[in-house]
Structures are given as C-alpha cells and as structure tokens.
Motif scaffolding. Structure first.
Motif, PDB file in Angstrom:
ATOM      1  N   GLY A 130      37.717  74.395  18.403  1.00  0.00           N
ATOM      2  CA  GLY A 130      37.150  73.460  17.432  1.00  0.00           C
ATOM      3  C   GLY A 130      36.337  74.169  16.369  1.00  0.00           C
ATOM      4  O   GLY A 130      36.412  73.832  15.176  1.00  0.00           O
ATOM      5  N   ILE A 264      38.815  66.895   6.527  1.00  0.00           N
ATOM      6  CA  ILE A 264      39.608  66.680   7.727  1.00  0.00           C
ATOM      7  C   ILE A 264      39.362  67.772   8.778  1.00  0.00           C
ATOM      8  O   ILE A 264      39.382  67.526   9.982  1.00  0.00           O
ATOM      9  CB  ILE A 264      41.115  66.592   7.387  1.00  0.00           C
ATOM     10  N   TYR A 265      39.090  69.008   8.312  1.00  0.00           N
ATOM     11  CA  TYR A 265      38.843  70.106   9.245  1.00  0.00           C
ATOM     12  C   TYR A 265      37.534  69.887  10.007  1.00  0.00           C
ATOM     13  O   TYR A 265      37.454  70.122  11.212  1.00  0.00           O
ATOM     14  CB  TYR A 265      38.773  71.440   8.490  1.00  0.00           C
ATOM     15  N   PHE A 268      38.093  66.812  12.482  1.00  0.00           N
ATOM     16  CA  PHE A 268      38.954  67.164  13.613  1.00  0.00           C
ATOM     17  C   PHE A 268      38.319  68.253  14.481  1.00  0.00           C
ATOM     18  O   PHE A 268      38.274  68.149  15.710  1.00  0.00           O
ATOM     19  CB  PHE A 268      40.318  67.635  13.082  1.00  0.00           C
ATOM     20  N   ILE A 272      36.804  68.035  18.430  1.00  0.00           N
ATOM     21  CA  ILE A 272      37.259  68.952  19.478  1.00  0.00           C
ATOM     22  C   ILE A 272      36.072  69.667  20.125  1.00  0.00           C
ATOM     23  O   ILE A 272      35.988  69.790  21.354  1.00  0.00           O
ATOM     24  CB  ILE A 272      38.253  69.984  18.902  1.00  0.00           C
TER      25      ILE A 272
END
Length: 292
Positions: A130, A264-265, A268, A272
């Motif tokens: 992540g 988005i990174y 997401f 994680i």
C-alpha cells in the motif's frame, strides 16, 4: 461498548487528526514546531505529574540513560513527521504513520527475535504494498518533494518505534504521566539544542504561530488523557484500532480546511495500508486470546 466510551473514542481520534492540520497551517520550521509541541505538552502535564512527583526520584542512572535516548528518538520522530507534512499530503503522511504497530513487530523480531507468524508476515507485505502504491502516485521526475515527504514520514515511524521499544523495555517503575512528562521535556531540550546549533529563530513568530504551537500541544494531550482513561474500559487493541481512523479523519479535515484532494493512488494505497494494519491488529488480538 457503552455510548460514553464510543463518544470519547471519537473525540480522541478527532483531536489527533487535527494535529496534522495544525502543522500544515504553520509556516514555522518543522524543528521549531516540534520543539514547542514537546515543551508545551510537558508543561500541560505538570499539574498531573505533581500528584506523582515522588516518582521523579525513582529512575536509576541506567533508566535515566534510557529516558534520554527515548527523548532523543521522540524529538527525531516529530522532527521527521512535521517536516514530511510540509512536503507531502496529509493523507500520505498520516497513512504511512499508521504503520507504527507493524514496524514495532518487525523491530521486536530483529532485536528480540520474537516469532513472526504467517499472518503477521502477510499484513506486513500488504501494508508495504500500500505504501508503494501511495509513493508511486506521488512520484514525479520534475518534483520529488512528495516522495521525500513520504520517506520522512516513514523515518518518523522508525524513530517512534525506537522510542516505544526503549521506554517500554527499560523504564517500568513510572506511570505513563511521569514518563511522558520526562521524555517530552527531554525531546524539547534536544530540539532546542538543534535549533540553537542551526541558528533557527526561537521567538520571532506571529501570534498565529504561537496559537498553533499551543493547539498542537493541547489536542494530542487531550487524546492521550482520554486513551489512558479508556484503558480502564476497553482493551489496548480497541484503542489501537480506533487510532486507524486518524488518517481518515485527517484526510477529511484536509479536504475541507486545506483543499487537499485525494488521487486514486492515495485512496487505493491508503485502503490497502489500513487493511494490512487492521489485519495485523486483529491477528494479535486473536493470538492473545488463544494464549489467555
């Protein structure tokens, strides 16, 4: 869980989440923010410590050495983390900081050779993956400041884990209040020496900055007081899991107060990381239940 406990947990998480916002709003050097954060927090704890003042004579010479080293690592932790917040986003910095419990387990394995289960290894891998995703989203050949900020946040994780490991294993005859009072003061002293050595201005800051320094000491201190009270009501694991909400709360506050947007990174990768830490804490709770 009683309604009062839930409310107190929410208040404590909000208090901690505001810390990153106050650092972002400050224009003072990270070392100055860190110094006054430590000094003011130590002063705020003075009325509580006065009740336990007899404990100040308990530490041995060896324990005082451990306290000094712990204070040094704490000073480095806040210096690294506050500097990271000036370079990267609140979301990236606070999510990486959430790796503390996993880094502590890795440290215990390396230093004390404590066994690491497959579940723990899996949670470490997931969380690291992540962080890689978050850093990948921050990567740019023209601007590497966000990557540097992420690295500083990770160094903040390493140094705070060293702080916890030294304190928990070397000083056992002090209450949390007295221990915090001492190491906060020592950390502030080390940062004072650093600022004097680098000739950083100590006093010439506008009222806004002094207000932020004070708020940075007040809000996390309130959270610590609440957490210590709640240890009589819930398990430490419950509190640890509640603290996983800090990056979420800080990111929401940054969106509304600082106009920081999540890509988005970050979304997401953050999910994680938090899943990996949550899975780790859950496996630790189950292990303790099986051992009891």
């Amino acid at each position: 869980m009683r309604k009062t406990v839930v409310i107190l947990l929410i208040i404590s998480v909000i208090c901690i989440a505001f810390a990153a916002i106050f650092v972002k709003l400050s224009e003072a050097p990270a070392s100055i923010i860190s110094m006054y954060r430590m000094m003011f927090a130590s002063i705020l704890l003075t009325p509580i410590v006065f009740k336990y003042r007899r404990e100040l004579t308990k530490p041995t010479r060896r324990e005082w050495g451990a306290l000094i080293i712990a204070g040094l690592f704490l000073a480095m932790h806040f210096g690294f983390w506050f500097a990271s917040l000036h370079l990267t986003s609140v979301a990236s910095s606070t999510v990486i900081l959430a790796l503390q419990p996993i880094a502590a387990m890795v440290g215990a394995f390396l230093v004390y050779r404590e066994r690491v289960s497959a579940k723990v290894a899996f949670s470490v891998f997931v969380s690291f993956f992540g962080v890689v995703i978050i850093s990948w989203g921050d990567f740019s050949f023209t601007d590497l400041s966000a990557i540097a900020g992420n690295m500083l946040s990770f160094l903040g994780v390493i140094t705070v884990v060293c702080y916890f490991m030294i304190g928990q294993n070397s000083v056992r005859n002090l209450t949390h209040w007295v221990y915090s009072f001492i190491v906060f003061g020592i950390a502030g002293f080390f940062l004072l020496i650093y600022n004097m050595a680098t000739r950083t201005d100590l006093f010439m800051y506008p009222p806004k900055e002094w207000g932020l320094f004070l708020l940075l000491a007040i809000f996390p201190t309130i959270a610590h007081v609440i957490f210590n009270y709640l240890l009589n009501e819930v398990s430490p694991t419950t509190i640890s899991m509640a603290m996983l909400l800090e990056p979420v709360g800080a990111s929401i506050l940054a969106f509304f107060l600082l106009s920081e947007h999540l890509d988005i990174y970050q979304i997401f990768g953050g999910i994680i990381v938090l899943f990996g830490v949550y899975f780790f804490l859950l496996s630790q709770r189950k292990r303790k239940y099986m051992e009891s």
